[in-house]
Scaffold this motif. Sequence first.
Motif, short mmCIF file in Angstrom:
data_model
loop_
_atom_site.label_atom_id
_atom_site.label_comp_id
_atom_site.label_asym_id
_atom_site.label_seq_id
_atom_site.Cartn_x
_atom_site.Cartn_y
_atom_site.Cartn_z
N GLY A 23 0.81 -1.21 0.00
CA GLY A 23 0.00 0.00 0.00
C GLY A 23 0.84 1.26 0.00
O GLY A 23 2.08 1.21 0.00
N ASP A 24 0.17 2.40 0.01
CA ASP A 24 0.87 3.67 -0.02
C ASP A 24 1.53 3.96 1.32
O ASP A 24 0.93 3.77 2.38
CB ASP A 24 -0.11 4.81 -0.35
CG ASP A 24 -0.51 4.81 -1.82
OD1 ASP A 24 0.23 4.25 -2.64
OD2 ASP A 24 -1.57 5.40 -2.14
N ARG A 25 2.79 4.43 1.25
CA ARG A 25 3.53 4.81 2.45
C ARG A 25 3.90 6.29 2.35
O ARG A 25 4.03 6.85 1.26
CB ARG A 25 4.81 3.97 2.58
CG ARG A 25 4.55 2.47 2.72
CD ARG A 25 3.81 2.13 4.01
NE ARG A 25 3.57 0.71 4.17
CZ ARG A 25 4.29 -0.07 4.98
NH1 ARG A 25 5.30 0.43 5.69
NH2 ARG A 25 3.99 -1.35 5.10
N LEU A 26 4.08 6.91 3.51
CA LEU A 26 4.34 8.34 3.58
C LEU A 26 5.78 8.63 3.96
O LEU A 26 6.28 8.11 4.96
CB LEU A 26 3.40 8.99 4.61
CG LEU A 26 3.58 10.49 4.84
CD1 LEU A 26 3.16 11.28 3.60
CD2 LEU A 26 2.79 10.95 6.06
N VAL A 27 6.44 9.46 3.16
CA VAL A 27 7.76 9.98 3.49
C VAL A 27 7.58 11.41 3.96
O VAL A 27 7.14 12.28 3.19
CB VAL A 27 8.70 9.96 2.28
CG1 VAL A 27 10.08 10.52 2.67
CG2 VAL A 27 8.84 8.55 1.73
N ASP A 28 7.88 11.69 5.21
CA ASP A 28 7.75 13.05 5.73
C ASP A 28 8.91 13.90 5.21
O ASP A 28 10.07 13.49 5.25
CB ASP A 28 7.75 13.05 7.25
CG ASP A 28 7.57 14.45 7.81
OD1 ASP A 28 6.42 14.92 7.85
OD2 ASP A 28 8.58 15.07 8.20
N LEU A 29 8.60 15.08 4.71
CA LEU A 29 9.62 15.97 4.15
C LEU A 29 9.67 17.30 4.89
O LEU A 29 10.16 18.29 4.37
CB LEU A 29 9.33 16.22 2.66
CG LEU A 29 9.37 14.99 1.75
CD1 LEU A 29 8.90 15.35 0.34
CD2 LEU A 29 10.77 14.38 1.71
N GLY A 30 9.17 17.29 6.12
CA GLY A 30 9.10 18.53 6.88
C GLY A 30 10.43 19.15 7.20
O GLY A 30 10.51 20.37 7.43
#
Length: 302
Positions: A23-30
């Motif tokens: 499934g879709d995974r999130l890479v935080d770019l903050g």
Amino acid sequence: MRLVTHRTPSGTRPGAVLSTAHGDRLVDLGDVAAGVFALITDDERMRAARARCASAVVEDLPALVPGDLEAPIVPGKMLCLGYNYRGHTPDGVDPTADDPEYPDVFVKTPNTFAGPNDAVVIPEGARDVDYEGELAVVIRTRARNVSIEDAMSHVAGFTILNDVSDRAWQRRQSQWALGKCSDGFAPIGPWIVTTDDAPDPQDVLVEVVRDGEVTVSQSTSTTIFSVAFVISHISQVLTLEPGDIISTGTPQKLAEAQAGHRPLAPGDAVTVRISGIGDLTTTFIAAPSESPAAPSLPEGTA
């Protein structure tokens, strides 16, 4: 990349969505940029974001929570096209007539901007609220008097717009503003697909599903004016700024849906899906009831 703005306990942060077998995974770019706007307008930050995604260990990434997504970017202005697909014409106009010479451009005002999870309120008294599924273009660099050949170099990527419209108000005047600009009538998202990962914008399928029924299905290959032409055309009149959005129009509804037109009602859901870009689902709700009258004060009080 698919760039998103996602909510966290400490506020909203930019991120990128990676497709995986799980499934879709999130890479935080903050820590790369303060927001998606800074990413799309700064080549160095964008390179750092791509490097972060390339080196990410998928198993360590959190699953994307679609409900945490907000509008990927809030545009300074949004310009939209009317009747840009062949076969989609104003009432009473022959759909086989020659193409118009110039695009029909109108604006959506800032009060209309909404995110992918925001329900659209059907205004009290509205009689004919309708939907329009559209491919939208996000501007990366300032564009003024640009050529068609150079136009696409000013594009950051693509997102989805539901150009919600009140047909009753739209039919009351030659200018469409009051039919297009009720509060929340421009949900966008769920992300921006950057140009390096996006399909050819002149060859994607735009479909709309209303309550499980496909009501719109047409390729952008049938548009009258290309993305490059529209950017060039508009830039002859006004300066396009980074973050601005140009939406490219909606196809005509399929014949059965057109014949059975019914205004949107509270509880309806509309999904706009564009091949290679994604899906945007919008739920429609009733306007809140009037606030109750203030309680009366006991006699002798003020």
